[in-house]
Write an enzyme that holds these catalytic residues in place. Sequence first.
Site, PDB file in Angstrom:
ATOM      1  CB  ILE A 169       4.476  -3.747   1.191  1.00 54.97           C
ATOM      2  CG1 ILE A 169       4.518  -5.310   1.074  1.00 54.97           C
ATOM      3  CG2 ILE A 169       5.169  -3.746  -0.327  1.00 54.97           C
ATOM      4  CD1 ILE A 169       4.451  -6.884   1.317  1.00 54.97           C
ATOM      5  CG  ASP A 170       6.099   1.328   3.571  1.00 53.37           C
ATOM      6  OD1 ASP A 170       6.130   1.470   1.802  1.00 53.37           O
ATOM      7  OD2 ASP A 170       4.601   1.732   4.580  1.00 53.37           O
TER       8      ASP A 170
END
Length: 405
Positions: A169-170
């Site tokens: 997700i980062d």
Amino acid sequence: MSAPLPLEGITVLDLTRALAGPYATALLADMGATITKVESMKGGDSTRGWPPFENEHSLYFDSVNRGKSSIALDFYTPQGKALLRRLALASDVVIENFRPGVMADLGLDAAGLRAEKPSIVIASVSGFGSTGPLSQTAGLDQVAQAMSGLMSVTGKNASELYRVGIPIIDIYAGVFTAFGIVAALVGRERSGGGREVSTSLLEAAIAISAFQGQRYLSTGVVPEPQGNNHPVLAPYGMFATADIPIIIAVGNDKQWVDLCALVGDPQLSSEADFATGSLRLSHRDVLTARLELALAARPGLEWVEALRKARIPTGPIYNYQQVFEDPQVKHLDMVQHVTRADGTDLPLLRGPISVDGQALPIRKAPPALGEDTEAVLTALGLTAEQVAGLLASGIVKTAATQTVS
């Protein structure tokens, strides 16, 4: 490359830490942007202290900070804030991932910057968004994986849920931020005005839900994890062979018929239980057992070769040593070598994009904390005496002064 890179001449002030923001600015650096990474003198980017390490070097930090310059600065003194604002106003883009409100505390509120420089692009990455009940809450990758539903569809079954093995997700938030910045720069060419672009880990995580999220929205069905099987296609997943498991991904009826013929069970494709994609999904366990019975006749890599010749998508399941030994990976020249400021060699993954048929080179090794302080300040227009004064007063530091202090 002989031609200028697409973002050559674009200057970016990078106030981000950890992974999402630095991933975005690494992509911009790949494309030719000049990235000035501003770090606190008190240790710098938090990932400088995160493992894995090679001697004193954080490989976590190194993995997403290629192509950047580093200036070490005291953010919270009046002189430091004034210098930070001057750096911001000298840039085309400012990117940050502070908690909402911190930029204003630093004297860098978007409205003030845009009033003084209407062409500036300001990009923000937060955990949960800049407004709403969780806007002031710290957010990290695995929290976003959990709250977005991603973990609910990842794992062996509904009682054994897993996180993705990288901070996915980062990374996606970084990609979306880089896209937003480039879109704003393109828009600026047309209108002359900058824009504010923002995303969050939560928004990025939900945005990649694709058909899983859409399934719930349209049908009310809550998806569950399917292990190493594709959620809605079969046969598509991991299959045992005589020695190693491999991935086979059948995406249409022709590939299905060809697969049955290739494994020596051609009548399988015409059996009633497997006549359509929906039926194959409904009877997936029985289908997998039939296929694995046939696949047990040969080693996995032999099947991979045969399946590729038949144009059926397939591949082995690699560990990272095997990844970097693969002939295709070597051909793509994904690993480049750069030299750090201390003279050590660093094999480093390049960015994933090619331009005009050429992979983009890594133009600078990940910087030591404050490695480029003096060069950045000189480029900003400060005299040697002014730079020396800032160093003497402790407003900024160089890599050398970090070492001896």
